[in-house]
Design a protein around this motif. Structure first.
Motif, short mmCIF file in Angstrom:
data_model
loop_
_atom_site.label_atom_id
_atom_site.label_comp_id
_atom_site.label_asym_id
_atom_site.label_seq_id
_atom_site.Cartn_x
_atom_site.Cartn_y
_atom_site.Cartn_z
N ALA A 1 -59.90 89.83 -65.38
CA ALA A 1 -59.85 88.37 -65.29
C ALA A 1 -61.22 87.76 -65.47
CB ALA A 1 -59.26 87.95 -63.95
N HIS B 1 -62.01 87.71 -69.13
CA HIS B 1 -61.28 86.65 -69.82
C HIS B 1 -61.90 85.28 -69.52
CE1 HIS B 1 -58.14 89.10 -71.47
NE2 HIS B 1 -57.62 89.44 -70.31
N PRO C 1 -55.52 81.27 -69.75
CA PRO C 1 -54.19 81.82 -69.49
C PRO C 1 -54.23 83.32 -69.14
CG PRO C 1 -54.11 80.38 -71.39
CD PRO C 1 -55.56 80.55 -71.06
N ARG C 2 -55.02 84.10 -69.89
CA ARG C 2 -55.08 85.53 -69.60
C ARG C 2 -55.80 85.80 -68.28
NH1 ARG C 2 -55.31 85.98 -75.41
NH2 ARG C 2 -53.60 87.31 -76.16
N MET D 1 -55.83 83.85 -65.61
CA MET D 1 -54.94 83.50 -64.51
C MET D 1 -53.78 84.51 -64.40
SD MET D 1 -56.24 80.93 -62.95
CE MET D 1 -57.89 81.56 -63.37
N ALA D 2 -53.30 84.99 -65.54
CA ALA D 2 -52.22 85.99 -65.51
C ALA D 2 -52.68 87.27 -64.83
CB ALA D 2 -51.72 86.27 -66.93
N ALA D 3 -53.90 87.70 -65.16
CA ALA D 3 -54.44 88.93 -64.54
C ALA D 3 -54.61 88.74 -63.04
CB ALA D 3 -55.78 89.30 -65.19
N GLU E 1 -52.89 86.66 -61.08
CA GLU E 1 -51.57 86.61 -60.45
C GLU E 1 -51.03 88.02 -60.24
OE1 GLU E 1 -49.87 84.16 -59.15
OE2 GLU E 1 -51.47 82.75 -59.64
N GLU E 2 -51.20 88.88 -61.24
CA GLU E 2 -50.74 90.27 -61.10
C GLU E 2 -51.55 90.98 -60.02
OE1 GLU E 2 -49.74 94.22 -63.82
OE2 GLU E 2 -50.60 92.42 -64.77
N ARG F 1 -60.66 84.64 -58.02
CA ARG F 1 -60.03 83.48 -58.66
C ARG F 1 -61.03 82.31 -58.70
NH1 ARG F 1 -54.82 81.62 -59.58
NH2 ARG F 1 -53.96 83.49 -58.61
#
Length: 342
Positions: free
Chosen positions: A187, A190, A197-198, A200-202, A204-205, A234
């Motif tokens: 993250a 990225h 987007p990538r 935040m996706a990382a 969240e996972e 984050r």
């Protein structure tokens, strides 16, 4: 792969090549070259691993500056033991594992101390030693440090590659914390690339994995992954993405997880939080947090922390007319001069 090359230098080879080799190189037979050297026993290995673990905990409290030389000597002893010791294949793999962990930590101390070239060499050596050990978690650890090296410098793309490769190598293991840590590294890469987007996706996972707690295969050396760490990462991503208000909010949410026994880690976290608050326009909150940071840094030796302090004080200069920030600047500038002279 000869034992004498466990800590071979990069020799001009790019990080991406080392990442690839960490995946495809075969695990070779490992046994002593002589039967006349000092015998490597499990109690000896346990003691040597304990030394690495104690240094790791000291780093979180006081920074790398006082540890790097000690870690170098410890690592040198381990490598000499690999060259001259007597052991069977299983013991040799365990010794390689201690070397990999120690090389990772020594590389981290070098990176935290501003020695980026040395750090990269040590992380590459850790990858080689991890391969000899057969422990994919240690390889993932080395790749995670290479990811930090990438996103904290000028190569965030390598951070993404290293973190993803680390996760690929531990597929099938019950290691949610280790996977979550690697995802935070991805993250950060990225975010440095401005790919929100990538990033935040990382994250969240990572958060979902962290909520599962520790798995059976999570390594003992990974002690810092908790919900507060994910929130802090984050926040750092938001800061990198130019969203300081969201960063300040996430830092505030993460504060409850801080351990004040880990003063270096706490100071770095709070310095980024103060930077976010000031970038979001909250000078009073930034000044208050900044003073907390300055109260923590006495005795901590860390070039990366000094960089965070300079960034924080640079933000404070934007509000130099406000009395709380004038006081912070005076105190901070004095402190940085004292640290530079030490």
């Amino acid at each position: 792969m000869k034992r004498r090359t466990v800590l071979a230098t990069l020799g001009g080879t790019g990080v991406a090549t080392y990442v690839l080799q960490s995946m495809i190189a075969p695990v070779e037979e490992l046994k002593a070259a002589t039967a006349s050297g000092p015998r490597v026993t499990p109690p000896l290995l346990g003691s040597l691993q304990t030394t690495t673990d104690v240094l790791r905990q000291m780093d979180a409290a006081s920074g790398s500056g006082s540890l790097l030389d000690t870690a170098r000597r410890h690592l040198r002893f381990l490598v000499d033991l690999m060259k001259t010791g007597t052991f069977d294949q299983e013991t040799g793999r365990q010794l390689a594992g201690v070397i990999a962990d120690t090389a990772n930590q020594t590389g981290w101390y070098a990176l935290d101390g501003g020695e980026r070239d040395e750090a990269q060499v040590l992380f590459a050596g850790a990858l080689r030693a991890a391969k000899l050990s057969g422990d994919t978690r240690l390889r993932a650890g080395a790749l995670s440090f290479l990811a930090i090296h990438g996103y904290s410098g000028e190569d965030p793309g390598s951070a993404v590659t290293a973190a993803r490769t680390g996760r690929q190598g531990i597929q099938g293991r019950d290691a949610p914390a280790l996977n979550a840590m690697l995802l935070t590294r991805e993250a950060r890469g990225h975010a440095k690339l401005q790919d929100e987007p990538r990033a935040m996706a990382a994250l969240e996972e990572a958060s979902a994995l962290c909520s599962r707690g520790r798995g059976e295969d999570d390594p003992h050396w990974l002690y810092w992954i908790n919900p507060g760490e994910i929130l802090g990462q984050r926040a750092s991503c938001f800061l990198e993405l130019g969203r300081p208000a969201e960063a300040a909010h996430a830092f505030n949410d993460a504060r409850g997880a801080l351990s004040h026994d880990e003063a270096r880690t706490c100071a770095q976290f709070l310095s980024r939080a103060a930077t976010a608050q000031m970038r979001a326009g909250d000078a009073d909150a930034g000044a208050a947090t900044g003073h907390e940071v300055l109260a923590l840094v006495d005795g901590i030796q860390s070039a990366r922390l000094d960089d965070h302090l300079r960034t924080m004080l640079g933000e404070a200069r934007q509000f130099a007319g406000a009395k709380p920030l004038r006081t912070l600047l005076e105190r901070g500038d004095t402190l940085l001069k004292e640290r530079a002279a030490a």
